[in-house]
Design a protein around this motif. Structure first.
Motif, PDB file in Angstrom:
ATOM      1  N   CYS A 972      -5.818 -12.877 -20.446  1.00 12.21           N
ATOM      2  CA  CYS A 972      -5.252 -13.577 -18.791  1.00 12.21           C
ATOM      3  C   CYS A 972      -4.154 -12.343 -18.275  1.00 12.21           C
ATOM      4  N   GLY A 973      -3.186 -12.604 -19.210  1.00 11.97           N
ATOM      5  CA  GLY A 973      -2.074 -11.213 -18.030  1.00 11.97           C
ATOM      6  C   GLY A 973      -1.416 -11.787 -17.515  1.00 11.97           C
ATOM      7  N   SER A 977       2.936  -9.926 -16.078  1.00 15.84           N
ATOM      8  CA  SER A 977       3.411  -9.776 -14.774  1.00 15.84           C
ATOM      9  C   SER A 977       4.432 -10.699 -14.742  1.00 15.84           C
ATOM     10  N   ILE A 998      -5.187   2.094  -8.319  1.00 13.43           N
ATOM     11  CA  ILE A 998      -4.940   1.480  -7.569  1.00 13.43           C
ATOM     12  C   ILE A 998      -4.565   3.914  -6.846  1.00 13.43           C
ATOM     13  N   LEU A1002      -6.593   5.586  -3.492  1.00 10.61           N
ATOM     14  CA  LEU A1002      -6.326   5.888  -2.167  1.00 10.61           C
ATOM     15  C   LEU A1002      -5.290   7.058  -2.499  1.00 10.61           C
TER      16      LEU A1002
ATOM     17  N   ARG B  44      -2.943 -12.475 -13.482  1.00 12.35           N
ATOM     18  CA  ARG B  44      -2.552 -10.874 -14.410  1.00 12.35           C
ATOM     19  C   ARG B  44      -2.357 -10.724 -13.012  1.00 12.35           C
ATOM     20  N   PHE B  45      -1.662 -10.884 -11.628  1.00 12.65           N
ATOM     21  CA  PHE B  45      -1.513 -10.076 -10.379  1.00 12.65           C
ATOM     22  C   PHE B  45       0.168  -9.993 -10.612  1.00 12.65           C
ATOM     23  N   ASP B  46       0.310  -8.740 -10.031  1.00 15.78           N
ATOM     24  CA  ASP B  46       1.658  -8.220 -10.518  1.00 15.78           C
ATOM     25  C   ASP B  46       2.377  -7.785  -8.950  1.00 15.78           C
ATOM     26  N   ASP B  48       4.376  -5.640  -8.111  1.00 13.45           N
ATOM     27  CA  ASP B  48       4.176  -3.850  -8.406  1.00 13.45           C
ATOM     28  C   ASP B  48       2.980  -3.196  -8.061  1.00 13.45           C
ATOM     29  N   PHE B  49       1.482  -4.417  -8.354  1.00 13.64           N
ATOM     30  CA  PHE B  49       0.057  -4.089  -7.382  1.00 13.64           C
ATOM     31  C   PHE B  49       0.369  -4.121  -6.307  1.00 13.64           C
ATOM     32  N   ARG B  52       2.520  -1.250  -4.707  1.00 14.21           N
ATOM     33  CA  ARG B  52       2.373   0.053  -5.205  1.00 14.21           C
ATOM     34  C   ARG B  52       1.072   0.893  -4.061  1.00 14.21           C
ATOM     35  N   ALA B  53      -0.082  -0.488  -3.912  1.00 13.75           N
ATOM     36  CA  ALA B  53      -1.482   0.275  -2.838  1.00 13.75           C
ATOM     37  C   ALA B  53      -0.642  -0.089  -1.666  1.00 13.75           C
ATOM     38  N   LYS B  56       0.796   3.636  -1.389  1.00 13.86           N
ATOM     39  CA  LYS B  56       0.048   4.304  -1.635  1.00 13.86           C
ATOM     40  C   LYS B  56      -0.835   4.776  -0.021  1.00 13.86           C
ATOM     41  N   LYS B  83       3.355 -16.405  -7.330  1.00 12.03           N
ATOM     42  CA  LYS B  83       3.909 -14.757  -7.470  1.00 12.03           C
ATOM     43  C   LYS B  83       3.364 -14.240  -5.733  1.00 12.03           C
ATOM     44  N   LYS B 141       8.372   4.115   3.242  1.00  8.96           N
ATOM     45  CA  LYS B 141       7.169   4.124   2.348  1.00  8.96           C
ATOM     46  C   LYS B 141       7.719   5.256   1.234  1.00  8.96           C
ATOM     47  N   GLU B 148       8.837   2.733  -7.579  1.00  5.73           N
ATOM     48  CA  GLU B 148       7.582   2.057  -7.897  1.00  5.73           C
ATOM     49  C   GLU B 148       7.545   3.204  -9.498  1.00  5.73           C
ATOM     50  N   GLU B 151      10.381   1.872 -12.038  1.00  5.51           N
ATOM     51  CA  GLU B 151       9.379   1.126 -12.453  1.00  5.51           C
ATOM     52  C   GLU B 151       7.858   0.591 -13.299  1.00  5.51           C
ATOM     53  N   THR B 152       7.079   1.900 -12.692  1.00  5.10           N
ATOM     54  CA  THR B 152       6.083   1.856 -14.161  1.00  5.10           C
ATOM     55  C   THR B 152       6.501   3.502 -15.354  1.00  5.10           C
ATOM     56  N   SER B 155       4.229   6.454 -14.937  1.00  8.22           N
ATOM     57  CA  SER B 155       2.547   5.826 -15.009  1.00  8.22           C
ATOM     58  C   SER B 155       1.402   6.465 -13.909  1.00  8.22           C
TER      59      SER B 155
END
Lengths: 1009, 155
Positions: A972-973, A977, A998, A1002, B44-46, B48-49, B52-53, B56, B83, B141, B148, B151-152, B155
């Motif tokens: 599930c992941g 997170s 993402i 964008l 799975r929602f993080d 950061d997602f 990030r969105a 951007k 979260k 921004k 970000e 953190e990533t 990537s």
């Protein structure tokens, strides 16, 4: 003598293919004999399917591809059964193979021959609307893609021979015979269509603008003769006004007395599609009763009225004439609302031709030694044995047993397969082939992405500019090849895709087409066959999420399609190869529900040698059927079916019955479930490989309606049954009211079974008391298929009176002097009728029983808005849930007559046995993995993991680290997170992969795409 | 032409993505403003997602999961809720109206619900106007974007 582990299937329509796939998957060798040059059957000719408007080819193609590819299936097209010898378990079947004058080994389907062939003839596949050459394939997605020479029309010019690079053409080929040894035979020869020209009054064949529904269906198809354009054959003009005429050859004693079952919905669909293809079209459907009896059908009809303005007119036209100059058509009909004779001028007429047994059914019945019924369909041994014939070892399924829609045919096919599987259980696996492993190619550093943009006939291409999207894809980073294809899922495209993977050395594939939820497995398999790890594949859903929902905004839809492509390509470049995991499967099943469906499924699974736990909430087995007076419209008593089944279940050592029990908790996954059962307050947990849900339905009690519960003489149909069963029921004048609490705003669906129940009980009442009066007040009589004949019998032989009422003027009921007075507005005579009744019987819909919601939460399976369980796919997977390893059967999916319930239960049993028979399960590769370099053993992942799949262990270096137990992880992941150090990652849904989407989306938008 | 907002949706595979599929199969029309990213579970929602969105240039972000009690992974959806609430506060702190970000439950049988959420959210975003990060491409921004990157791992 030992039985042979092979099966012959006669007829390769969707039913034959499904039966073949189930059997092949279970380890039997399967031969499929098909008379025409292609598999696919009728469904291949349809443009869309009701009631979802799903593209027919798109749902059929994956099955055709799977059938053609399966190592255990051998296709014998252009062939017919000639003779059978031997007996059940060991038949020797002689098959006549008609020459196609082209070598099947050499032909590569390039089509050059057809291009040069000078002879054009009407194409049977297009029902004569389009043309083909004398050397041809019936349609572009033909499987196997091998050309055929039509010698009758061939002029021997030899051009084809000159251009054929494969040297495949053999004009001197002869008819041949081949023999196969099989243990059992399934007949699934489907149906043919009534020749509408036989009804001279409608002028089919004489008037150019009168089409049969199949001709019209071909016209709607993007790959059909007009490329999906609706036009009048006389002048090519787009019609402004069209009439659809129902019951052409059906419900007609001169031709076919039965109802053809599918045409009401097919015409609704065609009218909707015609309105989409020709905006502004005014479509009228002339009908006798609108038989919208299936799941979601009534809602579909409602939508056709509200969203598309389709007009439904209750009338059977007496004649159609043609205006000479305009070729317009004049329809003459009696308006049943007013009784007036009326005329209407339209510019196109579509006739809903009856379904009839397929050509040669009589002959085949003789060869096989099985029976046909008075209507010419193959007949089953008994209502409760829908697949058995009088000859052991020979089974029947699908529309060759009577008109059927696609889900019924698919569900039935699995049922017939189950019968064969248990009959040949000991021979299973003796003739099966080994699956071929293809070595995976090494993955280079740089992504080399190949992109396919699917037109899906016109499903995508009519809204999204697929050419522009394809060109756009070529500009995206990493893309080395992009092309547009009419159907990405067709067999020839799979071959082409494999070639391209090799030719361009692709290491990532993106297909922009439909939803991955139905088509991803097919495309992944194709990648695997080309040596590409299946997880290096990505889909962009530009149909369900784009063209179908932004129909009127082509520009915005095209822009969205490009965005989705860009996201998919960005993600694809970050994908990594994954390995699927193989687990042992527990070779046992659990069936929830001890009614006819549950017992049938349990008995069938047990017969195939698997252990079954059967859970029933009540204190005894038998379900609702036990309470009934008669269980089939023919009047059979439940004791004749229920009692023997209960005995079979109770005696079978493989079945463990749990009465007064319910499922309260489910853990594990397909092949390895752990189900907790609660019984008498104590819980026990069992391992089980698969689960069948068969919890049935229950009758709605119409509190507050028609004096129900206020007057003891107002009953429901089931209460009447109980009264009849206990011989406590008497009457002088009985009135039945249909659709009480059904087909209204609160509950829009038709409950499918109440009309036949009413007729069954009306006949029973008249048998009980011939001098009594019985009235049935109805809106549309839903006596589909063969039930129509009972409807007629009730009127003509028993004198039951049927009065049609209008939804907007429902009957009224009053109590007067101890009697009940029912007032109904008779729409035919245009006045109120008063009936004095001593008994009023309300036909109420079936609803999902108490406890369904609770079970839903335990199993985590979806339900539709009306509370019934929801299958994975209405057409493709009617017996499966989306969650692997959980299946459904019977009325818990929607109201059903008992024959269908039994058919589904057998089908679900077959699905279970296919899953369990290998003894192992190939599980998804998507699990979490820990990077021990980064892990600080904080334990947050172990806290959130719902499956206790993560432990903190001491590593080889003596450090504390989190470690994932892959057998327990479901991917599930959630762990990823919460990880503060990005140390734990779910495979295939890595952070970098999501971020790539993402950013891809964008950042690309800034470029102004 | 009026500028349409762009919305990034994180939808779970079992319920919400299937609900969007059902909207398609039922031909329920909705504005072409959403782009779905499929994840196995809303859990799975993080955060950061979402960050990030927005960094951007997204005008809105939706997280969609199964209704409470329906989650295929027991309660991944409830974990997502925690979260999401936290992320909303974070967004508020950096000047992004929390109305631009929300969590919705959509089951596999709720095609029409999916469509009406998209319609309604699109309207809300139109009222709010373009993301403030789009209007002022400056400190806020870049600071989010930099965070970000760290953190990533870029990537």
């Amino acid at each position: 003598m030992e039985k042979t582990g092979a099966v012959l299937i006669v007829g390769a329509g969707v039913s034959g293919m499904q039966a073949g796939l189930d059997l092949a998957e279970s380890g039997f060798k399967v031969y499929i004999v098909e008379r025409t040059p292609t598999i696919g059957g009728r469904m291949a000719q349809l443009d869309k399917t009701f009631p979802t408007n799903d593209c027919s080819m798109c749902i059929l193609s994956p099955k055709m591809v799977e059938t053609a590819k399966h190592p255990n299936i051998e296709l014998l097209v252009n062939s017919e059964v000639q003779k059978i010898e031997g007996e059940a378990g060991n038949f020797e079947v002689t098959i006549k193979r008609y020459p196609r004058y082209i070598s099947e080994e050499k032909c590569n389907g390039c089509g050059l021959c057809a291009e040069v062939c000078p002879v054009k003839v009407p194409n049977e596949f297009d029902s004569g609307v389009g043309a083909r050459k004398a050397i041809y394939v019936p349609f572009p997605q033909t499987v196997p893609l091998i050309y055929t020479v039509d010698r009758e029309h061939c002029i021997d010019c030899g051009l084809c021979k000159i251009v054929c690079e494969a040297n495949a053409i053999e004009h001197e080929m002869q008819e041949s015979e081949t023999a196969v040894n099989v243990g059992a035979i399934i007949v699934s020869t489907g149906y043919d269509l009534f020749d509408a020209g036989a009804l001279e009054e409608y002028g089919h064949g004489r008037y150019e603008n009168v089409l049969s529904n199949l001709q019209f269906e071909r016209m709607l198809s993007a790959s059909g003769p007009t490329g999906g354009h609706v036009m009048r054959p006389s002048d090519g003009a787009e019609p402004k006004k069209a009439a659809f005429i129902q019951c052409v050859g059906s419900r007609d004693v001169r031709h076919h007395p039965y109802c053809s079952q599918v045409c009401c919905m097919a015409s609704t669909k065609e009218a909707i599609l015609a309105s989409e293809h020709a905006p502004g079209l005014k479509a009228t459907i002339y009908y006798m009763d609108i038989r919208a009896f299936g799941k979601g059908f009534q809602e579909y009809v409602n939508r056709s009225k509200s969203d598309y303005g389709i007009n439904y007119l209750r009338a059977r036209p007496s004649e159609i004439t043609e205006e000479k100059d305009t070729k317009n058509l004049i329809i003459c009909y009696d308006d049943t609302q007013t009784g007036e004779l009326k005329r209407d001028e339209v510019d196109m007429v579509i006739l809903a031709s009856a379904l009839k047994p397929s050509l040669g059914s009589e002959k085949l019945a003789k060869i096989l030694g099985i029976d046909t019924n008075t209507n010419g369909y193959f007949s089953a041994r008994a209502e409760e044995m829908p697949f058995d014939t009088i000859k052991p070892g020979i089974f029947i399924t699908g529309a060759c047993t009577g008109p059927k829609d696609i889900p019924d045919s698919v569900g039935q096919a699995s049922g017939a397969a189950a019968k064969v599987e248990s009959f040949l259980a000991k021979a299973k696996g003796t003739l099966a082939a080994e699956k071929k492993e293809v070595p995976e190619k090494e993955l280079q550093e740089e992504p080399r992405v190949g992109v396919f943009v699917c037109s899906c006939g016109l499903n995508i291409a009519s809204v999204v500019d697929v050419k522009s999207a394809t060109e756009y894809a070529k500009t995206l980073p990493g893309v080395v090849h992009a092309e547009n294809t009419i159907y990405a899922c067709s067999d020839d495209t799979q071959e082409h895709l494999k070639d391209l993977i090799k030719e361009h050395d692709l290491n990532r594939v993106v297909i922009a087409s439909c939803t991955p939820r139905t088509h991803e497995p097919l495309f992944r398999e194709t990648c695997r066959e080309a040596g590409l790890n299946p997880y290096l594949f990505e889909m962009a859903n530009i149909r369900e999420h784009c063209s179908w929902v932004h129909t009127k905004e082509p520009e915005a839809a095209t822009k969205k399609a490009k965005d989705l492509l860009r996201m998919a390509v960005a993600r694809a470049s970050h994908l990594k190869p994954q390995k699927t995991r193989i687990f042992d499967a527990d070779q046992s099943a659990t069936v929830i529900g001890g009614g006819i469906a549950g017992m049938t499924a349990a008995a069938e699974i047990a017969k195939q040698g698997f252990k079954v736990d059967l859970i029933e909430r009540e204190a005894e087995l038998g379900g609702t059927a036990r309470e009934m007076n008669s269980i089939f419209i023919s009047g059979k008593v439940p004791e004749s079916v229920v009692a023997p089944l209960i005995e079979e279940v109770e005696k079978n050592k493989n079945i463990n019955v749990h009465l007064g029990a319910k499922a309260i908790k489910l853990d594990g996954f397909t092949g390895n479930f752990e189900l907790t059962i609660q019984k008498n307050g104590t819980d026990s947990t069992n391992k089980t490989g698969a689960i069948v849900v068969a919890t049935g339905s229950t009758e709605l009690k119409p509190e507050g309606k028609y004096l129900y519960k206020q007057n003891e003489n107002v009953l429901t149909q089931s209460e009447l049954e109980t009264g009849l069963k206990q011989s406590k029921f008497d009457f002088e004048s009985a009135v039945m009211i249909q659709c009480v609490g059904a087909r209204d705003e609160e509950r829009p669906s038709c409950s499918r079974v109440c009309c036949t129940e009413a007729i069954k009980n009306a006949i029973n009442l008249k048998r009980l008391k011939p001098e009594g009066s019985v009235f049935v007040l109805y809106r549309d009589m839903m006596t589909f298929g063969g039930f129509e004949e009972y409807y007629k019998m009730a009127q003509e032989e028993y004198g039951v009176k049927f009065i049609r009422y209008l939804q907007e003027r429902p009957p009224e009921i009053k109590e007067e002097d101890g009697k009940l007075k029912v007032t109904v507005y008779d729409s035919v005579f245009g006045k109120n009728l008063e009936i004095i009744a001593d008994k009023v019987i309300l036909s109420t819909p079936q609803i999902s029983p108490e406890g369904t919601g609770e079970l839903q939460k335990v199993l985590k399976v979806p339900r539709t808005a009306d509370g019934f369980f929801m299958e994975a796919h209405a057409k493709l997977r009617p017996l499966d849930f989306t969650s692997d390893g959980i299946f459904l059967a019977g009325a818990c999916q929607g109201p059903k007559d008992l024959t269908s319930v039994i058919a589904q239960a057998l089908g679900a049993a077959s699905r279970v046995c296919s899953l369990l028979s290998s003894g192992f399960i190939e599980a998804e590769a998507i699990t979490a993995v820990v990077d021990e370099e980064l892990c600080i053993a904080c334990g947050r992942c172990t806290e959130v993991c719902p499956f206790a799949a993560i432990d903190i262990i001491t590593s080889d270096l003596g450090e504390e680290k989190a470690r994932v137990n892959e057998a327990l992880c479901k991917g599930c992941g959630t762990c990823a997170s919460v990880c503060p150090n990005a140390a734990i990652t779910p495979r295939h849904f890595e952070k970098s992969q999501v971020i790539a989407m993402i950013d891809g989306l964008l950042e690309g938008m800034k470029d102004g795409t | 032409m009026e500028r349409e907002p762009n919305i990034v949706v994180f939808a779970c595979n079992w319920c919400s993505y299937a609900g969007a599929d059902l909207a398609g199969v039922s031909r329920i029309q909705y504005p072409p403003t959403v782009r779905l990213i499929r994840v196995m579970c809303s859990g799975r929602f993080d955060p950061d997602f979402a960050l990030r969105a927005f960094a951007k240039g997204a005008d809105g972000v939706l997280v969609m999961g199964c209704h409470p009690g329906d989650c295929h992974y027991v309660e991944g959806n409830l974990k997502a809720e925690v979260k999401v609430n936290m992320t909303a506060k974070l967004l508020d702190a950096v000047g992004i109206d929390p109305e631009r970000f929300r969590l919705e439950w959509v089951s596999a049988g709720e095609g029409s619900r999916f469509a009406s959420i998209v319609k309604e959210f699109t309207l809300t975003l139109k009222k709010l106007g373009p993301s403030p990060l789009l209007a002022t491409p400056n400190v806020q921004k870049s600071s989010i974007a930099e965070r970000e990157q760290v953190e990533t791992g870029g990537s």
